[in-house]
Design an enzyme around this catalytic site. Structure first.
Site, mmCIF file in Angstrom:
data_model
loop_
_atom_site.group_PDB
_atom_site.id
_atom_site.type_symbol
_atom_site.label_atom_id
_atom_site.label_comp_id
_atom_site.label_asym_id
_atom_site.label_seq_id
_atom_site.Cartn_x
_atom_site.Cartn_y
_atom_site.Cartn_z
ATOM 1 N N TYR A 142 65.994 22.506 -4.882
ATOM 2 C CA TYR A 142 66.723 22.337 -3.619
ATOM 3 C C TYR A 142 66.897 23.669 -2.893
ATOM 4 C CZ TYR A 142 68.435 17.501 -3.946
ATOM 5 O OH TYR A 142 68.548 16.140 -3.950
ATOM 6 N N LYS A 189 62.368 18.194 -18.338
ATOM 7 C CA LYS A 189 60.928 17.912 -18.439
ATOM 8 C C LYS A 189 60.311 19.113 -19.151
ATOM 9 C CE LYS A 189 57.308 15.363 -17.450
ATOM 10 N NZ LYS A 189 57.061 14.015 -17.989
ATOM 11 N N ASP A 221 61.487 11.323 -17.539
ATOM 12 C CA ASP A 221 60.812 10.030 -17.354
ATOM 13 C C ASP A 221 61.346 9.007 -18.354
ATOM 14 O OD1 ASP A 221 59.631 11.631 -19.307
ATOM 15 O OD2 ASP A 221 57.570 11.087 -18.813
ATOM 16 N N ASP A 245 70.070 14.123 -9.018
ATOM 17 C CA ASP A 245 70.125 13.344 -7.777
ATOM 18 C C ASP A 245 69.467 11.985 -8.006
ATOM 19 O OD1 ASP A 245 70.471 12.845 -4.981
ATOM 20 O OD2 ASP A 245 68.342 13.265 -4.717
ATOM 21 N N ASP A 249 71.440 7.906 -8.562
ATOM 22 C CA ASP A 249 71.230 6.704 -7.744
ATOM 23 C C ASP A 249 70.761 5.552 -8.626
ATOM 24 O OD1 ASP A 249 71.790 8.144 -5.393
ATOM 25 O OD2 ASP A 249 70.223 7.094 -4.267
HETATM 26 C C1 IPM Z 1 73.524 13.446 -2.777
HETATM 27 C C2 IPM Z 1 72.645 13.365 -1.562
HETATM 28 C C3 IPM Z 1 72.282 14.758 -1.112
HETATM 29 C C4 IPM Z 1 71.484 15.408 -2.230
HETATM 30 C C5 IPM Z 1 71.518 14.834 0.213
HETATM 31 C C6 IPM Z 1 72.237 14.121 1.325
HETATM 32 C C7 IPM Z 1 71.191 16.242 0.595
HETATM 33 O O1 IPM Z 1 71.526 12.570 -1.803
HETATM 34 O O2 IPM Z 1 74.605 14.052 -2.687
HETATM 35 O O3 IPM Z 1 73.155 12.912 -3.816
HETATM 36 O O4 IPM Z 1 70.270 15.192 -2.349
HETATM 37 O O5 IPM Z 1 72.087 16.158 -3.005
HETATM 38 MN MN MN Z 2 71.512 11.644 -3.759
#
Ligand code: IPM
Ligand code: MN
Length: 370
Positions: A142, A189, A221, A245, A249
């Site tokens: 990042y 990884k 993975d 990240d 999700d």
């Molecule tokens: C999160 C979001 C952020 C990230 C984005 C909006 C930059 O997806 O906080 O998980 O990737 O960290």
């Molecule tokens: Mn995110």
């Protein structure tokens, strides 16, 4: 207790969910005799529209002077679909994380039996799922060098980690594991990436200080598969920025909706935000799920050392979920509005149950699609 809280509503549904989280903080202040002072600040597409800058200096100043930061969401489709945009809303959040030294992002994942039906997984896989993802937040790909060649045909994103960056978040994760089920899984990884091998070396060394913590090492993975196959095996999951990240999700489908998950980013300061994005399609409709933001407030209260207050927030959220007081992401037919859920949770904290308050009014605000 007196606390100064910076509030950054941000983009899309951010302002709506944040308004409900503030309402819940006010209910806590009222019920437990605390004083919370709010200072609002701009960030993201909202800030670009108003100032040309995704993170105005004023916002950094307000955050730096606060005891904690409550943040909504960031992002707007007009930037997502324009790869040439020079200024992007997300730059604001990344710069804020870096400027405030928020190196550890903590994302608790738990399941609710009343919502098992929403998950693509079978109920028995969801039972007793309770883990925490520790995501490194200010390093890795990042924040590495980014380059696009002059002819526009080659792009570079560099991933760099140093020992200090790895150790500080790992120490926190081990300490956290000591207060939980004493199991830590490093997700990396290491069969391919040099940075991952450095992570393993550092974590193996720190592990010697915590002999009670059982440490597992898992390639990302495989971890992506294990989170779906057997999520209850995890207690504390430690990982670098981008892997964290992605798997957070993924983990949100266990809970039933991305809208339910809170997070805390700590380090130089402490920032609390739901893990969901700005969900622009829902903005302004009063249909977004405020629970991720409200549970982020519970994490903020824990950070202030207010354990009872945090529990009151979590209990109120549990009560709404168990009683079918849910937003459209959870029940697309019989759903309640964002503001109604916030009101119910605030009322529950102030010991006002809807039976005693205004059941008829609540029923009126329920939306039923026939
Ligand atoms: C999160 C979001 C952020 C990230 C984005 C909006 C930059 O997806 O906080 O998980 O990737 O960290
Ligand atoms: Mn995110």
């Amino acid at each position: 207790m007196h606390k100064n809280i910076a509030v950054i509503p941000g983009d899309g549904i951010g302002p709506e969910v944040t308004a409900q989280a503030v309402r819940v903080l006010n209910a806590i202040a009222h019920q437990y005799g605390h004083q919370f002072y709010y200072n609002s600040a701009l960030m993201g597409a909202d800030a670009i529209d108003k100032t040309g800058n995704p993170l105005p200096d004023e916002t950094i100043r307000i955050c730096a002077e606060s005891d904690a930061i409550l943040f909504g969401a960031i992002g707007h489709p007009k930037y997502d679909n324009d790869p040439t945009a020079k200024v992007r809303p997300e730059q604001g959040l990344l710069k804020l994380r870096k400027s405030l030294g928020l190196f550890a992002n903590i994302r608790p994942v738990k399941t609710y039996s009343s919502l098992y039906h929403l998950s693509p997984l079978k109920a028995n896989a969801l039972d007793a799922v309770d883990f925490v993802i520790f995501r490194e937040l200010t390093g890795g790909i990042y924040f590495g060098k980014k380059e696009l060649s002059a002819d526009g045909t080659t792009a570079i994103d560099e991933c760099t980690y140093n020992v200090t960056e790895i150790e500080r978040v790992s120490e926190l994760a081990f300490q956290f594991a000591m207060n939980r089920r004493k199991k830590l899984t490093l997700v990396d990884k290491a069969n391919v990436l040099e940075t991952s091998r450095l992570w393993r070396r550092c974590v193996q060394q720190i592990a010697t200080k915590y002999p009670e913590v059982q440490v597992d090492y898992m390639f990302v993975d495989n971890a992506a598969m294990q989170i779906i196959l057997n999520p209850k095996q995890f207690d504390v999951v430690l990982t670098e920025n981008m892997f964290g990240d992605i798997i957070s999700d993924e983990a949100s489908v266990l809970a039933g909706s991305l809208g339910l998950l809170p997070s805390a980013s700590i380090g130089g300061k402490a920032l609390f935000e739901p893990i969901h994005g700005s969900y622009p399609q829902a903005a302004g409709k009063d249909i977004a799920n405020p629970v991720g933001s409200i549970l982020s407030v519970a994490l903020m209260l824990e950070y202030f050392g207010l354990q009872n207050e945090a529990k009151a927030v979590k209990d109120a959220v549990d009560w709404t979920l168990q009683n079918g007081f849910v937003t459209k992401d959870i029940d697309p037919v019989n759903f309640y509005f964002t503001s109604t859920i916030g009101e119910l949770i605030a009322d529950h904290i102030m010991n006002k149950k809807p039976e005693g308050v205004n059941k008829a009014n609540i029923e009126l605000r329920k939306s039923t699609i026939i």
